[in-house]
Design an enzyme around this catalytic site. Sequence first.
Site, PDB file in Angstrom:
ATOM      1  N   TYR A  64      -4.663  -9.936   4.357  1.00 46.85           N
ATOM      2  CA  TYR A  64      -5.297  -8.237   3.930  1.00 46.85           C
ATOM      3  C   TYR A  64      -4.095  -7.912   5.631  1.00 46.85           C
ATOM      4  CZ  TYR A  64      -6.631  -7.595   0.222  1.00 46.85           C
ATOM      5  OH  TYR A  64      -7.879  -7.489  -1.714  1.00 46.85           O
ATOM      6  N   ASP A 103       0.613  -1.121   0.121  1.00 45.73           N
ATOM      7  CA  ASP A 103       0.468   0.192  -0.114  1.00 45.73           C
ATOM      8  C   ASP A 103       0.844   1.663  -0.247  1.00 45.73           C
ATOM      9  OD1 ASP A 103      -2.427  -1.676   0.256  1.00 45.73           O
ATOM     10  OD2 ASP A 103      -2.318  -1.480   2.266  1.00 45.73           O
ATOM     11  N   TYR A 126       6.391  -9.400   7.813  1.00 47.69           N
ATOM     12  CA  TYR A 126       5.804  -7.656   8.642  1.00 47.69           C
ATOM     13  C   TYR A 126       6.519  -7.588   9.832  1.00 47.69           C
ATOM     14  CZ  TYR A 126       2.576  -8.127   4.564  1.00 47.69           C
ATOM     15  OH  TYR A 126       1.955  -8.068   2.711  1.00 47.69           O
TER      16      TYR A 126
END
Length: 492
Positions: A443, A301, A370
């Site tokens: 997500y 993103d 992440y």
Amino acid sequence: MKNQELVDYLESCNVCRVCQLRYLKARGNEYKNMDKTFQRLDVKLPEQSDETEEQPLKKPRLANCSTCLGLFSEDFQNQLIAGILETDFGKYDCAGMVLALSLPISLQMRQLSMWFALQRKFGRTAVSDHNAPDVPLKEAVKLILHPIVCGKLGKEHDANGLMINIDLRHSVETDEVAKLVELNKSAFPCKGKRIEISRGLLEKQYQPCHIKAELFEKYLPIPPAPVDESLQLQSIKLEGPLVCVAGRYRKLSRELSHTPWVLHGKRIMEDSIEEIIVRHVGLHFSETPEKITFMSSGREDVDVRCLGKGRPFVLEIPNAKCSSLSNQQAFGMEQAIDRSGTVSIHNLQVVPREELVHIKAGEEQKRKYYRALCVLDEPVTLDILQKLQIAESFDIHQKTPIRVLHRRPLHTRPRTIYSVKARVQRGNHRLLIIDIVSQAGTYIKELVHGEFGRTTPSISSIIGKPVDIQALDVVGIDLDWPADVNNAANET
Ligand SMILES: [Zn+2]
């Protein structure tokens, strides 16, 4: 049929020496030293009228070869090379090239005519209806013309190299094609329908097993008629190779989109990763950078950084004018992109086209690493920290997030989370740093806050408290490609 008889007859039909070898079914290197090949095949060499003449094969003949129309003559080769050198050829810096010749249809008709002639002369046992008596022109072009032209232009033959598209014409073509159209009507009558005479049709139907010599001869002569004029170069068009340049990028900004971000015709963000990379790498290879395709192994993103070793990417560059990149040049590009301050790249290199499968395939199976900076309404407790040390993988169900519903269909997807590990941010007891390893396509923002139960379980549901995500970084991508290269150390 003896080789000598065949050659004598071909000679009488004004067939050139190269084509004579085609009818002797010579292969590969046998065209290189033709005299030697004729000798090996027990064929006398042509008598030389003048012993001191330097190039006996170039003695003036009144006509061009009646089967190749001069395609294999030295004059034509020289004309072809001069024609290529008049184009933008010099602008292309590629080691390899390939010729793509578009030949007049007359040539195909002439091969058939000679086939009929040989059957008449030597009988259908010696020359069958089904197997052409010669090495096909297309193949002969590869065996003879390619090595000569490549050699004289100083390039290697490479099917993926610079493509030289050559369109050839001949003055007899209009007349012969008109006759072919008439012949086709008689040979393959077809009520009502108009038949398009294509090269494919000629290859398939125009053989002695489908068409009678007597009928053919009503329209076109057997053997083929001699011609005075030589082949004409109608056009030469160059097309550079498709070059693939790969590397890994790190995204250092939380205000940079992946590709140009345009909404209702207006740009939302000034620049993008794609544009920065293409701007610095593309011009080296291409005069039309707008035709370059940028691909990467997933994307982040706008507000997510990508750190660690970075994300693999590749540029597909069509009609490239250059196909190589030295370490020094690559290092220069890496440094120029670093100076943007928002993107950094390394491992920049030219890769074979086949390696693109790495970036295109198996996306779903890959793991992503992440780091999320999360905030709670209250100080983190030991109980919360313990609940967020998860070493075993677990599955979640994730509905398409509301924020992407305008461009993705509504589905519930199962996704695997491989591990979760949390620690408290020093100096602020409400902040958690959570390392998450997940299946590609998860997500993460929704995994953290749960989005009103649309993702279950979530970090929030596991600890039973609201959690908000403040910042997210990609810290690793499970793709070991392209290979590591240290462009700075290997300057060449
Ligand atoms: Zn010839």
